[in-house]
Enzyme design. Sequence first.
Site, mmCIF file in Angstrom:
data_model
loop_
_atom_site.group_PDB
_atom_site.id
_atom_site.type_symbol
_atom_site.label_atom_id
_atom_site.label_comp_id
_atom_site.label_asym_id
_atom_site.label_seq_id
_atom_site.Cartn_x
_atom_site.Cartn_y
_atom_site.Cartn_z
ATOM 1 N N CYS A 6 -61.401 -16.838 160.307
ATOM 2 C CA CYS A 6 -62.701 -16.931 159.865
ATOM 3 C C CYS A 6 -63.363 -15.593 159.234
ATOM 4 O O CYS A 6 -63.496 -14.622 160.019
ATOM 5 C CB CYS A 6 -63.690 -17.630 160.848
ATOM 6 S SG CYS A 6 -65.333 -17.622 160.166
ATOM 7 N N CYS A 9 -66.295 -14.601 161.091
ATOM 8 C CA CYS A 9 -66.001 -14.035 162.547
ATOM 9 C C CYS A 9 -65.497 -12.908 162.270
ATOM 10 O O CYS A 9 -65.878 -11.906 163.079
ATOM 11 C CB CYS A 9 -65.047 -14.919 163.070
ATOM 12 S SG CYS A 9 -65.904 -16.545 163.847
ATOM 13 N N ASP A 32 -75.398 -11.733 150.485
ATOM 14 C CA ASP A 32 -74.353 -12.721 150.108
ATOM 15 C C ASP A 32 -73.526 -11.721 149.016
ATOM 16 O O ASP A 32 -73.994 -11.003 148.120
ATOM 17 C CB ASP A 32 -74.859 -13.804 149.454
ATOM 18 C CG ASP A 32 -74.064 -15.011 149.307
ATOM 19 O OD1 ASP A 32 -73.982 -15.980 149.795
ATOM 20 O OD2 ASP A 32 -73.035 -14.711 148.375
ATOM 21 N N HIS A 99 -68.276 -21.710 158.738
ATOM 22 C CA HIS A 99 -68.781 -21.142 159.720
ATOM 23 C C HIS A 99 -70.459 -21.012 159.666
ATOM 24 O O HIS A 99 -70.901 -20.636 158.578
ATOM 25 C CB HIS A 99 -68.537 -19.602 159.910
ATOM 26 C CG HIS A 99 -69.232 -18.664 160.910
ATOM 27 N ND1 HIS A 99 -68.187 -18.020 161.932
ATOM 28 C CD2 HIS A 99 -70.462 -18.456 161.295
ATOM 29 C CE1 HIS A 99 -68.904 -17.342 162.862
ATOM 30 N NE2 HIS A 99 -70.183 -17.582 162.358
ATOM 31 N N HIS A 101 -74.100 -21.004 158.580
ATOM 32 C CA HIS A 101 -74.747 -19.929 157.831
ATOM 33 C C HIS A 101 -75.974 -20.718 157.365
ATOM 34 O O HIS A 101 -75.949 -21.863 156.800
ATOM 35 C CB HIS A 101 -74.095 -19.030 157.277
ATOM 36 C CG HIS A 101 -73.320 -19.756 156.277
ATOM 37 N ND1 HIS A 101 -72.311 -20.522 156.318
ATOM 38 C CD2 HIS A 101 -73.603 -19.995 154.679
ATOM 39 C CE1 HIS A 101 -71.714 -21.000 155.357
ATOM 40 N NE2 HIS A 101 -72.607 -20.888 154.151
ATOM 41 N N HIS A 103 -78.789 -19.543 154.128
ATOM 42 C CA HIS A 103 -79.042 -18.968 152.777
ATOM 43 C C HIS A 103 -80.446 -18.493 152.709
ATOM 44 O O HIS A 103 -81.169 -19.779 152.920
ATOM 45 C CB HIS A 103 -78.554 -19.627 151.498
ATOM 46 C CG HIS A 103 -76.975 -19.825 151.285
ATOM 47 N ND1 HIS A 103 -76.039 -18.827 150.526
ATOM 48 C CD2 HIS A 103 -76.329 -20.954 151.981
ATOM 49 C CE1 HIS A 103 -74.942 -19.358 150.681
ATOM 50 N NE2 HIS A 103 -75.132 -20.469 151.337
HETATM 51 P P1 DGP Z 1 -71.459 -21.721 151.236
HETATM 52 O O1 DGP Z 1 -70.947 -22.226 150.100
HETATM 53 O O2 DGP Z 1 -72.892 -22.411 151.503
HETATM 54 O O3 DGP Z 1 -70.515 -21.916 152.430
HETATM 55 O O4 DGP Z 1 -71.971 -20.320 151.141
HETATM 56 C C1 DGP Z 1 -70.913 -19.144 151.598
HETATM 57 C C2 DGP Z 1 -71.382 -17.887 150.975
HETATM 58 O O5 DGP Z 1 -70.880 -16.803 151.485
HETATM 59 C C3 DGP Z 1 -71.359 -17.597 149.626
HETATM 60 O O6 DGP Z 1 -72.457 -17.647 148.928
HETATM 61 C C4 DGP Z 1 -70.609 -16.534 149.226
HETATM 62 C C5 DGP Z 1 -70.640 -15.819 150.688
HETATM 63 N N1 DGP Z 1 -69.443 -15.070 150.905
HETATM 64 C C6 DGP Z 1 -68.115 -15.636 151.081
HETATM 65 N N2 DGP Z 1 -67.097 -14.639 151.478
HETATM 66 C C7 DGP Z 1 -68.071 -13.591 151.719
HETATM 67 C C8 DGP Z 1 -67.716 -12.326 152.164
HETATM 68 O O7 DGP Z 1 -66.626 -11.635 152.473
HETATM 69 N N3 DGP Z 1 -68.981 -11.514 152.404
HETATM 70 C C9 DGP Z 1 -70.028 -11.779 152.181
HETATM 71 N N4 DGP Z 1 -71.072 -10.875 152.150
HETATM 72 N N5 DGP Z 1 -70.494 -13.222 151.692
HETATM 73 C C10 DGP Z 1 -69.458 -13.775 151.407
#
Ligand code: DGP
Length: 140
Positions: A6, A9, A32, A99, A101, A103
């Site tokens: 993950c 994680c 993000d 995982h 989260h 926004h």
């Molecule tokens: P969702 O689509 O709701 O599961 O949002 C996941 C968000 O996570 C998406 O806006 C992009 C962000 N994201 C994906 N990988 C990473 C990462 O490695 N680092 C950061 N900071 N954000 C990430």
Amino acid sequence: MSEHDCIFCRIVAGRLPSVSLYEDAHSKAFMDINPVARGHTLVISKLHAETMLDIPLPALEAVVATVQRIARAIDAAFHPDGITIVQSNGPGAAQSIPHFHMHILPRNFYDDLPMNWRLTPGDRRVIEEAAQSIRAALEG
Ligand code: DGP
């Protein structure tokens, strides 16, 4: 996806970098990597749970408290016209990282983010039928 694979994680464990804002015992806030607005922030639980349906209540409460803390800071920093809090559960809701989260999205009147819907009155009978199904599930 297992906890070992993950991405979030790995961020919690410090094995992947993140632009961190805040963390406490149960939650972490960071920027993000694919922002749709200036200041787009994620708040995650440190515990691995895929969705809001799985997460234990104390972990959920910690995330929500951190969301409020960061949203207030974003409001003070950027004075947006509004802030949308959005949280997706499952692939049909376009959850891309399984995982838990939330926004935090600073908004402005003209950002054209495709997440606003028109207020159209629903069919009251259909609304009542949906409510009956949910009430039955609550009681069951
Ligand atoms: P969702 O689509 O709701 O599961 O949002 C996941 C968000 O996570 C998406 O806006 C992009 C962000 N994201 C994906 N990988 C990473 C990462 O490695 N680092 C950061 N900071 N954000 C990430």
